[in-house]
Design a protein around this motif. Structure first.
Motif, PDB file in Angstrom:
ATOM      1  N   ALA A  98       0.830  -1.211   0.000  1.00  0.00           N
ATOM      2  CA  ALA A  98       0.000   0.000   0.000  1.00  0.00           C
ATOM      3  C   ALA A  98       0.857   1.251   0.000  1.00  0.00           C
ATOM      4  CB  ALA A  98      -0.935  -0.011   1.205  1.00  0.00           C
ATOM      5  N   CYS A  99       1.873   1.282   0.847  1.00  0.00           N
ATOM      6  CA  CYS A  99       2.737   2.462   0.936  1.00  0.00           C
ATOM      7  C   CYS A  99       3.547   2.661  -0.341  1.00  0.00           C
ATOM      8  CB  CYS A  99       3.667   2.346   2.135  1.00  0.00           C
ATOM      9  SG  CYS A  99       2.844   2.427   3.731  1.00  0.00           S
ATOM     10  N   GLN A 100       4.070   1.586  -0.884  1.00  0.00           N
ATOM     11  CA  GLN A 100       4.880   1.718  -2.096  1.00  0.00           C
ATOM     12  C   GLN A 100       4.024   2.112  -3.298  1.00  0.00           C
ATOM     13  OE1 GLN A 100       7.268  -1.854  -2.564  1.00  0.00           O
ATOM     14  NE2 GLN A 100       8.861  -1.008  -1.249  1.00  0.00           N
ATOM     15  N   TYR A 101       2.839   1.530  -3.402  1.00  0.00           N
ATOM     16  CA  TYR A 101       1.944   1.895  -4.504  1.00  0.00           C
ATOM     17  C   TYR A 101       1.573   3.374  -4.421  1.00  0.00           C
ATOM     18  CZ  TYR A 101      -2.094   1.821  -7.639  1.00  0.00           C
ATOM     19  OH  TYR A 101      -2.974   2.083  -8.660  1.00  0.00           O
ATOM     20  N   GLN A 102       1.244   3.837  -3.232  1.00  0.00           N
ATOM     21  CA  GLN A 102       0.906   5.247  -3.056  1.00  0.00           C
ATOM     22  C   GLN A 102       2.089   6.143  -3.427  1.00  0.00           C
ATOM     23  OE1 GLN A 102      -0.497   6.266   0.868  1.00  0.00           O
ATOM     24  NE2 GLN A 102      -0.558   8.461   0.446  1.00  0.00           N
ATOM     25  N   ALA A 103       3.304   5.730  -3.051  1.00  0.00           N
ATOM     26  CA  ALA A 103       4.491   6.533  -3.360  1.00  0.00           C
ATOM     27  C   ALA A 103       4.679   6.695  -4.862  1.00  0.00           C
ATOM     28  CB  ALA A 103       5.728   5.894  -2.734  1.00  0.00           C
ATOM     29  N   LEU A 104       4.414   5.647  -5.622  1.00  0.00           N
ATOM     30  CA  LEU A 104       4.547   5.752  -7.077  1.00  0.00           C
ATOM     31  C   LEU A 104       3.418   6.582  -7.687  1.00  0.00           C
ATOM     32  CD1 LEU A 104       5.811   2.216  -8.175  1.00  0.00           C
ATOM     33  CD2 LEU A 104       7.094   4.355  -8.040  1.00  0.00           C
ATOM     34  N   GLN A 105       2.239   6.549  -7.082  1.00  0.00           N
ATOM     35  CA  GLN A 105       1.150   7.397  -7.578  1.00  0.00           C
ATOM     36  C   GLN A 105       1.470   8.872  -7.348  1.00  0.00           C
ATOM     37  OE1 GLN A 105      -1.138   5.604  -9.378  1.00  0.00           O
ATOM     38  NE2 GLN A 105       0.353   4.088  -8.665  1.00  0.00           N
ATOM     39  N   GLU A 106       2.175   9.165  -6.265  1.00  0.00           N
ATOM     40  CA  GLU A 106       2.505  10.542  -5.926  1.00  0.00           C
ATOM     41  C   GLU A 106       3.777  11.032  -6.604  1.00  0.00           C
ATOM     42  OE1 GLU A 106       2.742  10.395  -1.696  1.00  0.00           O
ATOM     43  OE2 GLU A 106       0.557  10.328  -1.399  1.00  0.00           O
ATOM     44  N   ASN A 107       4.534  10.122  -7.221  1.00  0.00           N
ATOM     45  CA  ASN A 107       5.791  10.481  -7.889  1.00  0.00           C
ATOM     46  C   ASN A 107       5.776   9.908  -9.306  1.00  0.00           C
ATOM     47  OD1 ASN A 107       7.792  11.580  -5.583  1.00  0.00           O
ATOM     48  ND2 ASN A 107       6.492   9.972  -4.738  1.00  0.00           N
ATOM     49  N   SER A 108       5.120  10.620 -10.193  1.00  0.00           N
ATOM     50  CA  SER A 108       4.925  10.088 -11.548  1.00  0.00           C
ATOM     51  C   SER A 108       6.231   9.912 -12.311  1.00  0.00           C
ATOM     52  CB  SER A 108       3.988  11.011 -12.336  1.00  0.00           C
ATOM     53  OG  SER A 108       4.542  12.323 -12.445  1.00  0.00           O
ATOM     54  N   GLN A 109       7.284  10.624 -11.930  1.00  0.00           N
ATOM     55  CA  GLN A 109       8.571  10.501 -12.615  1.00  0.00           C
ATOM     56  C   GLN A 109       9.358   9.280 -12.142  1.00  0.00           C
ATOM     57  OE1 GLN A 109       9.384  12.598 -15.207  1.00  0.00           O
ATOM     58  NE2 GLN A 109       7.275  13.248 -14.786  1.00  0.00           N
ATOM     59  N   ALA A 111      10.119   5.395 -11.359  1.00  0.00           N
ATOM     60  CA  ALA A 111       9.766   4.067 -11.863  1.00  0.00           C
ATOM     61  C   ALA A 111       9.966   2.988 -10.815  1.00  0.00           C
ATOM     62  CB  ALA A 111      10.591   3.729 -13.093  1.00  0.00           C
ATOM     63  N   VAL A 112      10.688   3.317  -9.744  1.00  0.00           N
ATOM     64  CA  VAL A 112      11.017   2.339  -8.703  1.00  0.00           C
ATOM     65  C   VAL A 112      10.830   2.996  -7.334  1.00  0.00           C
ATOM     66  CG1 VAL A 112      12.799   0.824  -7.746  1.00  0.00           C
ATOM     67  CG2 VAL A 112      12.745   1.272 -10.215  1.00  0.00           C
ATOM     68  N   VAL A 113      10.253   2.237  -6.410  1.00  0.00           N
ATOM     69  CA  VAL A 113      10.167   2.683  -5.024  1.00  0.00           C
ATOM     70  C   VAL A 113      10.715   1.568  -4.145  1.00  0.00           C
ATOM     71  CG1 VAL A 113       7.765   1.883  -4.824  1.00  0.00           C
ATOM     72  CG2 VAL A 113       8.675   3.524  -3.162  1.00  0.00           C
ATOM     73  N   TYR A 114      11.463   1.944  -3.112  1.00  0.00           N
ATOM     74  CA  TYR A 114      12.018   0.971  -2.179  1.00  0.00           C
ATOM     75  C   TYR A 114      11.692   1.392  -0.756  1.00  0.00           C
ATOM     76  CZ  TYR A 114      15.728   4.411  -1.319  1.00  0.00           C
ATOM     77  OH  TYR A 114      16.414   5.558  -0.981  1.00  0.00           O
ATOM     78  N   SER A 115      11.859   0.461   0.176  1.00  0.00           N
ATOM     79  CA  SER A 115      11.629   0.725   1.599  1.00  0.00           C
ATOM     80  C   SER A 115      12.879   0.340   2.376  1.00  0.00           C
ATOM     81  CB  SER A 115      10.415  -0.076   2.089  1.00  0.00           C
ATOM     82  OG  SER A 115       9.254   0.234   1.335  1.00  0.00           O
ATOM     83  N   TRP A 116      12.782   0.366   3.691  1.00  0.00           N
ATOM     84  CA  TRP A 116      13.906  -0.034   4.534  1.00  0.00           C
ATOM     85  C   TRP A 116      13.780  -1.510   4.902  1.00  0.00           C
ATOM     86  CZ3 TRP A 116      13.473   4.710   8.308  1.00  0.00           C
ATOM     87  CH2 TRP A 116      13.896   5.867   7.623  1.00  0.00           C
ATOM     88  N   THR A 117      14.907  -2.106   5.276  1.00  0.00           N
ATOM     89  CA  THR A 117      14.983  -3.545   5.530  1.00  0.00           C
ATOM     90  C   THR A 117      15.618  -3.827   6.885  1.00  0.00           C
ATOM     91  OG1 THR A 117      15.195  -4.050   3.153  1.00  0.00           O
ATOM     92  CG2 THR A 117      15.983  -5.717   4.700  1.00  0.00           C
ATOM     93  N   GLY A 152      16.335  -8.378  -3.244  1.00  0.00           N
ATOM     94  CA  GLY A 152      15.342  -8.463  -4.308  1.00  0.00           C
ATOM     95  C   GLY A 152      13.913  -8.450  -3.839  1.00  0.00           C
ATOM     96  N   SER A 153      13.687  -8.536  -2.520  1.00  0.00           N
ATOM     97  CA  SER A 153      12.319  -8.511  -1.993  1.00  0.00           C
ATOM     98  C   SER A 153      11.839  -7.102  -1.691  1.00  0.00           C
ATOM     99  CB  SER A 153      12.244  -9.361  -0.712  1.00  0.00           C
ATOM    100  OG  SER A 153      12.554 -10.703  -0.968  1.00  0.00           O
ATOM    101  N   ASN A 154      12.594  -6.106  -2.063  1.00  0.00           N
ATOM    102  CA  ASN A 154      12.331  -4.752  -1.604  1.00  0.00           C
ATOM    103  C   ASN A 154      11.461  -3.928  -2.563  1.00  0.00           C
ATOM    104  OD1 ASN A 154      12.469  -2.117  -0.605  1.00  0.00           O
ATOM    105  ND2 ASN A 154      14.573  -2.331   0.078  1.00  0.00           N
ATOM    106  N   ALA A 155      11.870  -3.774  -3.787  1.00  0.00           N
ATOM    107  CA  ALA A 155      11.331  -2.714  -4.644  1.00  0.00           C
ATOM    108  C   ALA A 155       9.984  -3.057  -5.276  1.00  0.00           C
ATOM    109  CB  ALA A 155      12.337  -2.399  -5.744  1.00  0.00           C
ATOM    110  N   MET A 156       9.249  -2.001  -5.603  1.00  0.00           N
ATOM    111  CA  MET A 156       8.111  -2.073  -6.514  1.00  0.00           C
ATOM    112  C   MET A 156       8.511  -1.326  -7.785  1.00  0.00           C
ATOM    113  SD  MET A 156       4.134  -0.703  -6.125  1.00  0.00           S
ATOM    114  CE  MET A 156       3.705  -1.899  -4.856  1.00  0.00           C
ATOM    115  N   ILE A 157       8.240  -1.924  -8.940  1.00  0.00           N
ATOM    116  CA  ILE A 157       8.742  -1.414 -10.211  1.00  0.00           C
ATOM    117  C   ILE A 157       7.583  -1.259 -11.187  1.00  0.00           C
ATOM    118  CG2 ILE A 157      10.403  -1.788 -12.086  1.00  0.00           C
ATOM    119  CD1 ILE A 157      11.714  -3.919 -10.219  1.00  0.00           C
ATOM    120  N   ARG A 158       7.564  -0.152 -11.902  1.00  0.00           N
ATOM    121  CA  ARG A 158       6.586  -0.018 -12.985  1.00  0.00           C
ATOM    122  C   ARG A 158       6.933  -1.026 -14.083  1.00  0.00           C
ATOM    123  NH1 ARG A 158       3.639   4.793 -12.149  1.00  0.00           N
ATOM    124  NH2 ARG A 158       4.778   6.344 -10.898  1.00  0.00           N
ATOM    125  N   ARG A 159       5.935  -1.737 -14.541  1.00  0.00           N
ATOM    126  CA  ARG A 159       6.180  -2.805 -15.524  1.00  0.00           C
ATOM    127  C   ARG A 159       6.805  -2.264 -16.803  1.00  0.00           C
ATOM    128  NH1 ARG A 159       2.435  -7.881 -16.512  1.00  0.00           N
ATOM    129  NH2 ARG A 159       3.609  -8.927 -18.137  1.00  0.00           N
TER     130      ARG A 159
END
Length: 335
Positions: A98-109, A111-117, A152-159
């Motif tokens: 949810a957080c990563q998807y929202q971050a990409l919606q708010e940052n249209s430029q 292509a990748v969002v990551y979090s902390w591990t 590799g379990s971190n990022a969400m990427i635009r297809r």
């Protein structure tokens, strides 16, 4: 069409696959699909997966292959415009997608969002935190210096971006994550969710425990990345290689007594000192050599007990404290 596709490659993951899949299916972002790529498992993985009932879960079977191949296989099955990858022994917090998807919606430029591990052990206990950073925008210089995304379990990427860089390099048996981040960073901006949302499992059986293979693959990725990097960033190459050998020294010294590769570990320590001569003045080199001597010359059971009695000698994670992980650390250096 689901909002997010989660791809989980697995081979003989009977010990962890159920909790890993459940951590994906229990996300607060519920409009998702989970695609498990079962790559020739011979244990109870298939039976466990078949016992899980959720319409969002798809299981596809393929012959055994390396993880980069299986992740790409999963993408061919995915329906979403947003891709996430989850290793079969890692976990997510419930709000990760949810957080990563929202971050990409708010940052249209971006292509990748990551979090902390955080790193966890085989009982899900937190061992330590990984790097908590907030790099965003053009992160290529920082990624050339250090893979701050970390797994590799971190990022969400635009297809679309994933397709543009042609996915994972299937010739790599290690460091395929770092390679993908670098190729994406060369073309696209990144953004960050500044929260711990990935729990990365450390185990003796993980592919990251094969330090010689790690060395070969990471050096290949470094060579490839700098061959394409602009001339203004070439000065980072020696720092990147130096960081690699400090990490490899730490990982080699984490091996159980009696299982270490003594000459390989010595070479890693030497390479670390060559890259950063100031290390020779630090306690870490003497501590590393003492630990290696104990592991090599003392019988394994006694060596293990001895290191337990002297945790300051046993703890060579401090190697990581000497990595150059921020561009600001290079101010005043000769470029």
């Amino acid at each position: 069409m689901p909002l997010v596709s989660v791809i989980i490659p697995v081979y003989n993951g009977e010990k962890t696959i159920q909790t890993t899949v459940e951590s994906a299916l229990s996300q607060t972002l519920t409009d998702l699909e989970v695609i498990v790529v079962n790559s020739g498992s011979t244990d109870r993985t298939q039976q466990i997966l078949q016992g899980m009932s959720d319409a969002r879960l798809t299981i596809v079977d393929y012959p055994k292959a390396i993880v980069s191949v299986n992740r790409n296989r999963g993408v061919t099955q995915a329906q979403s415009d947003y891709l996430c990858f989850l290793d079969a022994d890692d976990l997510w917090t419930k709000d990760k997608l949810a957080c990563q998807y929202q971050a990409l919606q708010e940052n249209s430029q971006a292509a990748v969002v990551y979090s902390w591990t955080n790193c966890i052990d085989q009982s899900d206990r937190v061992l330590r935190k990984c790097r908590y950073v907030n790099y965003a925008g053009n992160v290529l210089p920082q990624l050339l210096l250090d893979d701050f995304i970390g797994n590799g379990s971190n990022a969400m990427i635009r297809r679309q971006a994933f397709a543009e860089v042609q996915g994972f390099d299937e010739s790599l048996t290690n460091a395929e994550d770092t390679d993908l981040w670098l190729r994406l960073a060369a073309k696209y901006e990144f953004t960050v969710v500044p929260k711990v949302q990935v729990l990365y499992r450390i185990s003796a059986q993980s592919k990251s425990s094969n330090v010689k293979r790690m060395e070969v693959m990471n050096l290949r990725v470094i060579e490839k990345a700098f061959s394409d990097a602009p001339s203004s960033l070439q000065y980072l190459k020696r720092y990147s290689s130096g960081n690699l050998y400090k990490y490899l020294s730490y990982r080699a010294l984490e091996t159980q007594p009696g299982q270490q590769k003594t000459l390989t570990t010595l070479r890693f320590i030497l390479q670390s000192a060559i890259a950063s001569p100031d290390l020779l003045k630090k306690p870490i080199i003497a501590k590393a050599l003492l630990k290696l001597a104990i592991m090599t010359f003392v019988p394994s059971k006694q060596a293990e007990l001895l290191l337990q009695q002297f945790p300051k000698i046993a703890n060579t994670f401090t190697f990581m404290g000497y990595e150059i992980v921020d561009l600001s650390q290079l101010r005043g250096t000769d470029k």
